[in-house]
Design a protein around this motif. Structure first.
Motif, PDB file in Angstrom:
ATOM      1  N   SER A   1      11.565   9.256  22.462  1.00 44.46           N
ATOM      2  CA  SER A   1      11.508  10.439  21.603  1.00 44.46           C
ATOM      3  C   SER A   1      10.551  10.195  20.449  1.00 44.46           C
ATOM      4  N   SER A   2       9.503  11.002  20.387  1.00 39.78           N
ATOM      5  CA  SER A   2       8.551  10.844  19.282  1.00 39.78           C
ATOM      6  C   SER A   2       9.146  11.362  17.972  1.00 39.78           C
ATOM      7  N   HIS A   3      10.044  12.342  18.062  1.00 39.06           N
ATOM      8  CA  HIS A   3      10.709  12.814  16.842  1.00 39.06           C
ATOM      9  C   HIS A   3      11.508  11.675  16.217  1.00 39.06           C
ATOM     10  N   SER A   4      12.279  11.007  17.058  1.00 41.63           N
ATOM     11  CA  SER A   4      13.110   9.913  16.557  1.00 41.63           C
ATOM     12  C   SER A   4      12.273   8.739  16.083  1.00 41.63           C
ATOM     13  N   SER A   5      11.216   8.414  16.814  1.00 41.39           N
ATOM     14  CA  SER A   5      10.386   7.282  16.397  1.00 41.39           C
ATOM     15  C   SER A   5       9.678   7.578  15.074  1.00 41.39           C
ATOM     16  N   THR A   6       9.234   8.811  14.899  1.00 38.07           N
ATOM     17  CA  THR A   6       8.530   9.176  13.665  1.00 38.07           C
ATOM     18  C   THR A   6       9.441   9.077  12.450  1.00 38.07           C
ATOM     19  N   VAL A   7      10.619   9.705  12.531  1.00 36.93           N
ATOM     20  CA  VAL A   7      11.495   9.692  11.352  1.00 36.93           C
ATOM     21  C   VAL A   7      12.105   8.319  11.110  1.00 36.93           C
ATOM     22  N   THR A   8      12.350   7.560  12.174  1.00 40.38           N
ATOM     23  CA  THR A   8      12.867   6.204  11.988  1.00 40.38           C
ATOM     24  C   THR A   8      11.800   5.306  11.390  1.00 40.38           C
ATOM     25  N   GLY A   9      10.564   5.438  11.881  1.00 43.04           N
ATOM     26  CA  GLY A   9       9.459   4.665  11.300  1.00 43.04           C
ATOM     27  C   GLY A   9       9.297   4.960   9.816  1.00 43.04           C
ATOM     28  N   LEU A  10       9.373   6.237   9.467  1.00 46.92           N
ATOM     29  CA  LEU A  10       9.277   6.630   8.060  1.00 46.92           C
ATOM     30  C   LEU A  10      10.434   6.059   7.244  1.00 46.92           C
ATOM     31  N   THR A  11      11.638   6.198   7.754  1.00 45.15           N
ATOM     32  CA  THR A  11      12.831   5.743   7.026  1.00 45.15           C
ATOM     33  C   THR A  11      12.818   4.239   6.800  1.00 45.15           C
ATOM     34  N   ILE A  12      12.504   3.484   7.844  1.00 48.71           N
ATOM     35  CA  ILE A  12      12.459   2.022   7.706  1.00 48.71           C
ATOM     36  C   ILE A  12      11.336   1.618   6.756  1.00 48.71           C
TER      37      ILE A  12
ATOM     38  N   ASP B   1       0.844  -1.198   0.000  1.00 45.22           N
ATOM     39  CA  ASP B   1       0.000   0.000   0.000  1.00 45.22           C
ATOM     40  C   ASP B   1       0.880   1.250   0.000  1.00 45.22           C
ATOM     41  N   SER B   2       0.529   2.226  -0.824  1.00 42.41           N
ATOM     42  CA  SER B   2       1.343   3.439  -0.923  1.00 42.41           C
ATOM     43  C   SER B   2       1.259   4.308   0.338  1.00 42.41           C
ATOM     44  N   PHE B   3       0.277   4.031   1.199  1.00 44.68           N
ATOM     45  CA  PHE B   3       0.149   4.781   2.448  1.00 44.68           C
ATOM     46  C   PHE B   3       0.975   4.177   3.580  1.00 44.68           C
ATOM     47  N   TYR B   4       1.581   3.042   3.349  1.00 43.15           N
ATOM     48  CA  TYR B   4       2.332   2.357   4.401  1.00 43.15           C
ATOM     49  C   TYR B   4       3.391   3.245   5.070  1.00 43.15           C
ATOM     50  N   PRO B   5       4.260   3.953   4.334  1.00 44.54           N
ATOM     51  CA  PRO B   5       5.261   4.795   5.017  1.00 44.54           C
ATOM     52  C   PRO B   5       4.632   5.906   5.861  1.00 44.54           C
ATOM     53  N   LEU B   6       3.584   6.523   5.345  1.00 44.81           N
ATOM     54  CA  LEU B   6       2.905   7.581   6.095  1.00 44.81           C
ATOM     55  C   LEU B   6       2.263   7.021   7.359  1.00 44.81           C
ATOM     56  N   VAL B   7       1.580   5.911   7.235  1.00 42.20           N
ATOM     57  CA  VAL B   7       0.939   5.282   8.393  1.00 42.20           C
ATOM     58  C   VAL B   7       1.991   4.841   9.404  1.00 42.20           C
ATOM     59  N   ALA B   8       3.094   4.297   8.940  1.00 41.02           N
ATOM     60  CA  ALA B   8       4.172   3.871   9.843  1.00 41.02           C
ATOM     61  C   ALA B   8       4.728   5.063  10.619  1.00 41.02           C
ATOM     62  N   ALA B   9       4.949   6.170   9.948  1.00 41.68           N
ATOM     63  CA  ALA B   9       5.481   7.364  10.613  1.00 41.68           C
ATOM     64  C   ALA B   9       4.488   7.910  11.639  1.00 41.68           C
ATOM     65  N   LEU B  10       3.242   8.059  11.236  1.00 40.28           N
ATOM     66  CA  LEU B  10       2.239   8.616  12.145  1.00 40.28           C
ATOM     67  C   LEU B  10       1.965   7.694  13.327  1.00 40.28           C
TER      68      LEU B  10
ATOM     69  N   VAL C   1       8.248  -2.324  11.030  1.00 41.16           N
ATOM     70  CA  VAL C   1       8.342  -3.748  10.678  1.00 41.16           C
ATOM     71  C   VAL C   1       7.041  -4.481  11.000  1.00 41.16           C
ATOM     72  N   ILE C   2       6.486  -4.236  12.174  1.00 42.07           N
ATOM     73  CA  ILE C   2       5.226  -4.899  12.552  1.00 42.07           C
ATOM     74  C   ILE C   2       4.097  -4.466  11.630  1.00 42.07           C
ATOM     75  N   LEU C   3       4.046  -3.171  11.314  1.00 47.66           N
ATOM     76  CA  LEU C   3       3.009  -2.672  10.410  1.00 47.66           C
ATOM     77  C   LEU C   3       3.151  -3.273   9.024  1.00 47.66           C
ATOM     78  N   TYR C   4       4.374  -3.477   8.575  1.00 48.40           N
ATOM     79  CA  TYR C   4       4.623  -4.102   7.277  1.00 48.40           C
ATOM     80  C   TYR C   4       4.031  -5.514   7.260  1.00 48.40           C
ATOM     81  N   GLU C   5       4.264  -6.252   8.338  1.00 53.39           N
ATOM     82  CA  GLU C   5       3.713  -7.601   8.438  1.00 53.39           C
ATOM     83  C   GLU C   5       2.189  -7.578   8.431  1.00 53.39           C
ATOM     84  N   ILE C   6       1.594  -6.591   9.089  1.00 53.49           N
ATOM     85  CA  ILE C   6       0.132  -6.467   9.092  1.00 53.49           C
ATOM     86  C   ILE C   6      -0.373  -6.121   7.700  1.00 53.49           C
ATOM     87  N   PHE C   7       0.318  -5.213   6.999  1.00 53.91           N
ATOM     88  CA  PHE C   7      -0.084  -4.846   5.635  1.00 53.91           C
ATOM     89  C   PHE C   7      -0.007  -6.037   4.689  1.00 53.91           C
TER      90      PHE C   7
END
Length: 153
Positions: free
Chosen positions: A45-56, A2-11, A144-150
């Motif tokens: 850190s929510s800043h770090s979790s957000t950008v790391t989630g997006l990057t991964i 899904d093209s929304f996966y990176p956005l959903v992972a970050a948020l 990673v967990i969200l990817y498995e769910i997707f």
């Protein structure tokens, strides 16, 4: 994918980090403060979790050798550096300034009447290194967990 996966992972990474903050504070201090859900600083850190989630998530969906992954990596490094250094030391500067004002009032009997001296300014803006590492681990796990769910859908 899904093209929304990176956005959903970050948020979602941001949301989970913010929701965890009051519980982590409670475990450390035995004080529960729901306002930590919207606070700056703290673990993780929510800043770090957000950008790391997006990057991964970008790495997983676009490839870890893609231009998009490289761009998000650089973006993440800047945000994480800012969270550890710039924002942390800005908070320390605020603490120092408050202490200097208090000391001057006490030692010299000065009274700073200008309203700017009475403003409530949060002195914790940035993060300690361990808070950033916690955010990075959380963001990676969420992605990673969200990817498995997707993949299930």
């Amino acid at each position: 994918m899904d093209s929304f996966y990176p956005l959903v992972a970050a948020l979602l990474s941001n949301f989970v980090a913010q929701v965890l903050k009051p519980f982590v504070l409670y475990m450390r201090t035995q004080k529960f403060d729901i306002h930590q859900c919207i606070a700056c600083g703290g673990f993780p850190s929510s800043h770090s979790s957000t950008v790391t989630g997006l990057t991964i998530a970008i790495g997983i969906s676009e490839g870890f050798d893609s231009t998009f992954f490289a761009i998000t990596c650089v973006f993440s490094f800047i945000v994480i550096y800012d969270a550890i250094n710039v924002r942390y030391y800005a908070g320390k500067n605020i603490q120092l300034t408050k202490q200097l004002i208090s000391d001057l009032e006490a030692m010299k009997g000065l009274k700073f009447s200008d309203p700017i001296y009475q403003e409530k300014i949060k002195s914790v803006l940035g993060h300690k290194f361990v808070e950033v590492i916690g955010g990075m681990i959380l963001g990676a796990l969420v992605a990673v967990i969200l990817y498995e769910i997707f993949l299930l859908f």
